[in-house]
Each structure stands twice: as structure tokens, then as C-alpha cells.
Design a protein around this motif. Structure first.
Motif, short mmCIF file in Angstrom:
data_model
loop_
_atom_site.label_atom_id
_atom_site.label_comp_id
_atom_site.label_asym_id
_atom_site.label_seq_id
_atom_site.Cartn_x
_atom_site.Cartn_y
_atom_site.Cartn_z
N GLU A 1 0.83 -1.21 0.00
CA GLU A 1 0.00 0.00 0.00
C GLU A 1 0.86 1.26 0.00
O GLU A 1 0.63 2.19 -0.79
N GLN A 2 1.86 1.28 0.85
CA GLN A 2 2.70 2.48 0.93
C GLN A 2 3.56 2.63 -0.31
O GLN A 2 3.85 3.75 -0.75
N GLY A 3 3.94 1.51 -0.92
CA GLY A 3 4.70 1.59 -2.16
C GLY A 3 3.88 2.18 -3.29
O GLY A 3 4.37 3.02 -4.06
N LEU A 4 2.63 1.75 -3.42
CA LEU A 4 1.76 2.30 -4.46
C LEU A 4 1.51 3.79 -4.23
O LEU A 4 1.43 4.57 -5.19
N GLN A 5 1.39 4.17 -2.98
CA GLN A 5 1.13 5.57 -2.66
C GLN A 5 2.34 6.45 -2.94
O GLN A 5 2.21 7.55 -3.48
N ALA A 6 3.54 5.97 -2.59
CA ALA A 6 4.76 6.79 -2.74
C ALA A 6 5.23 6.84 -4.19
O ALA A 6 5.78 7.86 -4.63
N GLY A 7 5.06 5.74 -4.92
CA GLY A 7 5.44 5.72 -6.33
C GLY A 7 6.93 5.80 -6.57
O GLY A 7 7.37 6.34 -7.60
#
Length: 448
Positions: free
Chosen positions: A372-378
Motif C-alpha cells: 500500500e505504501q509503495g503504491l502511494q509513494a510511487g
């Protein structure tokens, strides 16, 4: 009576008709260390619970240490009056227990979905993560794989012994992955699989692993993360019971032998949108790379979850196919995050770091928070092992350091819940300190 109670009552009555000899049902839930606790209910009382009667257990059962004791954690356990907390029956989990001498049933219970969910209950932690992802239009599909060892039922001087080959009577002490080992141990292995299937678990592929008496079981892919974790937890319980019935011990201990491979919990995760499109495959797999980056950034702070005890840390010592740093790679089993070869529809990440004795609800919750945090940070990840065999991010290999890293990590506190992180870390800290309160024979040999 609402629809949920009506369905539960029908489930209990159908079970009673099918198994009239069953008089008791174990109502069980997983605590923080990954052990089941609960109560044994007369089946007629279970009907009343299914119809809507209150079901309560002490809240602090969730906080038990590995050996079952309670630790002072904030105001919990000793300054809170040890209050009860409501639980509910998990629909679809009432099944026959096939490994006990008496006719017995079991059913999962949880505080998740009650008026007062326990924020540090493992199943509730995962439920909250899945609910948040769903609101964002992200829907995981999950499959667990579990490795375990068979031992002889009798210990020798407190140490496990290799299982006896049913064909020869000799100890199965040869590390290998030969298919013949599946045949020689087929009676117990087949019983394990059939018993798991009777629990509603889609147990599929069995593999003879490298260690003596070591095997692996795969489960089917599910679009229900809670159910996938339920399967992993319930399989551990039934497998131990079936092994004893066949005069063996089964253990999911992460590193039972110092010089043989440890046992891991591998978790395959793919992410889909509401239309069924694989999110990891979008934009030329750029989303996959972002998800990998998030997992790698969070991973060093999740070590008390992935390696939840002193023995589990031992497994991360550079043995075959076990990473010693946070890394990733395509078709690379030395990586923490392996991307198996697949088409875009089935593109997924295999998380390979956790020990087999980790709590499956918390392992999956931590993995999903990283994604989730990876998708958000990009952000782009570090180089893959395919590009650079030395690529990787260090993670703690000692429990007290790992706990400190987890407790102070703001993104993890946000993703899993600050109260849960504080409670979990204190549980692990005190469990580790309690474990260390024994002087070994080696200490006397070295330092007396």
C-alpha cells in the motif's frame, strides 16, 4: 433474528445433523504469538450463541506470551481488571476435528466485527488493513505456502529426533527432495491433506523439502485475505494433531536444526481493481516496481512479525534460499521478494522471508501495508538481484533491536495501528527477555 444469526444457526444445526455424536465444539482464536486459545462449548449452547446470545472471553487472552503467561503491557493485564471482550462466530468455519479420539468440532471466533473489536487481535489487525485497501479500490488475492518438519514422537534428552522411515524403520536423516519420500510418508501426509480439506482448506501441492523429514504444503489462491490466513492458522493446528495420531510430531518451528534448512512461510500476493484488472501489471509493470519498493522499505521494521522469536531469527543466517537482506528479483529464490514468472493476469509478489511459525494474519497485514505504501509513494526500488547480486537493505537480526525499529517506525504505526504496534512490541520484548532468563550448558562450558 438477523440474516447473519439465521445463517449461523442453520450452519450449527446442519453440523449437528451430520455429526450427531459431537457433543462439544472448541471455539478458537489466534493470539499474538500464533497459538490458539478459546473455550470448549457444549453444542447445544453453541446454538444459543449462533442465535444471538453473548459470547465473551477475557480480552487479555490475546496478549499471552509464547509460554502462556501474561506480561504487564501498559495498563493491560494487571491494571485493567482483566475485562471480558465480545467475540463472534466466524461463519463457515464450523468443522469436524478429525484427529482427536472423541468426536469433536471446532469453530473460529473473533472480536473483529463486534461492537468493541480488540485493536491488537491479529485477525482484527488484518481485517482493518483489508478494509482500508478495499476503500481505495485495491483487492488482494493471496496464497500461503508452509514448510514444516516431521519428527519422531519421542524426544531424546529434550531434542527432536529424525522421523522413522515407515518402509525401513531407519531414521529419515538424508536431506533431499526426492519424490520417493512423499510415497514413504504418504500415510501421514495424505491424512494431513484430507484433514485440512475437511476443514475447508484448499490444500494443493505437497513437496518433499531439503531437510530430513521436511515437507511443504501449498494452498489455493483466495480473494479473501482473512480466509487465506485462517487456512494457514488452521492447517498448523490440524497438522500437529494428525502427526501425533500417526506417532510423529509435526512442527512449524523456524529453525529446528542448526545445520539443516529452516521452515518458511511464503505468501503470494497480487492486487486487483474492482474490474478485476491486475494492478501490478499496469503501466509496463511500473506499479509492480512501486509495490516492491514499498515492501522493501517497510520490511526492516517488520522483523518482529516476520521472525517473531529467537529461533526464527536463527533461520536468517545465510542458508539456502533464505535472504539475509531485504532484496527482490525475478525468479530468484534468494530474494526476500520473488516475482515468479507469469502472465499479466497472474503477476504477483512472493514474500519469502517469514518463518513458518509467524502469525499469518500479521504477516499478511505487514506485507499489504508495504504494498500500500509503495503504491502511494510511487518510488523506484533498489536494483534487483538479477541486476546486482549484492543489492539489498540491511534488517535487524536481534529481537530487541528489531522491536525498537518497529515501534519507532511512523508509517508502520499508521498502517497497522499505533496501539497494536505498541502492544505487539512490548509483548515481543518481554517474551524475549523471559526466554533469555536461563543459563545454558554452553555458558558454563565457556565461562565457568
Amino acid at each position: 433474528m438477523d440474516a447473519v444469526c439465521s445463517d449461523l444457526l442453520a450452519e450449527v444445526r446442519t453440523f449437528r445433523q451430520r455429526y450427531p455424536d459431537v457433543r462439544y465444539v472448541d471455539l478458537i482464536s489466534l493470539d499474538i504469538p500464533g497459538h490458539f486459545y478459546g473455550k470448549r462449548y457444549p453444542i447445544d449452547m453453541l446454538e444459543k450463541v449462533a442465535a444471538g446470545s453473548a459470547l465473551k472471553l477475557p480480552q487479555n487472552c490475546v496478549l499471552l506470551g509464547t509460554q502462556g503467561g501474561l506480561f504487564k503491557i501498559g495498563d493491560y493485564c494487571f491494571n485493567d481488571g482483566d475485562p471480558d471482550a465480545p467475540r463472534r462466530l466466524v461463519p463457515g468455519t464450523l468443522k469436524l476435528v478429525g484427529w482427536e479420539k472423541q468426536a469433536l468440532g471446532q469453530m473460529l471466533i473473533t472480536s473483529s466485527g463486534t461492537e468493541q473489536p480488540i485493536v491488537f487481535e491479529p485477525r482484527e489487525v488484518l481485517a482493518q488493513v483489508l478494509e482500508r485497501l478495499g476503500r481505495k479500490g485495491i483487492f488482494p488475492v493471496v496464497a500461503f505456502e508452509l514448510e514444516f518438519y516431521l519428527f519422531d514422537r519421542q524426544m531424546q534428552d529434550g531434542l527432536p529426533q529424525f522421523p522413522r522411515d515407515p518402509l525401513t524403520g531407519d531414521a529419515d536423516d538424508q536431506p533431499n527432495m526426492h519424490i520417493e519420500r512423499l510415497s514413504r510418508f504418504s500415510a501421514v501426509l495424505d491424512d494431513m491433506v484430507e484433514t485440512a480439506r475437511a476443514q475447508g482448506i484448499d490444500a494443493t501441492v505437497i513437496t518433499a523439502e531439503l531437510g530430513p523429514g521436511q515437507f511443504e504444503i501449498n494452498f489455493g489462491h483466495l480473494d479473501d485475505g482473512l480466509r487465506a490466513a485462517d487456512w494457514a492458522a488452521l492447517f498448523c493446528r490440524s497438522t500437529r494433531g494428525v502427526a501425533l495420531k500417526h506417532d510423529y510430531r509435526a512442527s512449524f518451528m523456524a529453525k529446528p536444526y542448526l545445520h539443516h534448512p529452516g521452515s518458511g512461510m511464503h505468501v503470494h500476493v497480487s492486487l486487483y481493481d474492482e474490474a478485476g484488472n491486475n494492478l501490478l501489471a499496469t503501466d509496463g509493470q511500473r506499479t509492480l516496481r512501486h509495490a516492491v519498493a514499498g515492501c522493501l522499505e517497510v520490511l526492516p521494521h517488520c522483523m518482529p512479525i516476520f521472525a517473531p522469536n529467537h529461533n526464527a531469527m536463527r533461520r536468517l543466517s545465510g542458508t539456502v534460499n533464505v535472504a539475509t537482506r531485504a532484496s527482490w528479483g525475478f525468479e530468484d529464490r534468494d530474494a526476500c521478494l520473488r516475482v515468479p514468472e507469469s502472465d499479466d493476469r497472474n503477476l504477483r509478489i512472493e514474500h519469502r522471508l517469514s518463518g513458518a511459525d509467524a502469525n499469518p494474519y500479521l504477516v499478511l497485514a505487514a506485507i499489504l501495508v508495504g504494498l500500500e505504501q509503495g503504491l502511494q509513494a510511487g518510488r523506484e526500488p533498489i536494483a534487483s538481484l538479477n541486476e546486482d547480486r549484492n543489492s539489498g537493505i540491511d534488517f535487524p537480526l536481534e529481537m530487541l533491536e528489531a522491536v525498537q525499529s518497529m515501534q519507532s517506525h511512523a508509517p508502520l504505526r499508521e498502517g497497522l495501528g499505533a496501539e497494536f504496534v505498541d502492544v505487539y512490541c512490548e509483548n515481543k520484548r518481554q517474551d524475549h527477555l523471559a526466554f533469555m532468563q536461563e543459563i545454558s550448558a554452553r555458558e558454563y562450558r565457556w565461562f565457568l
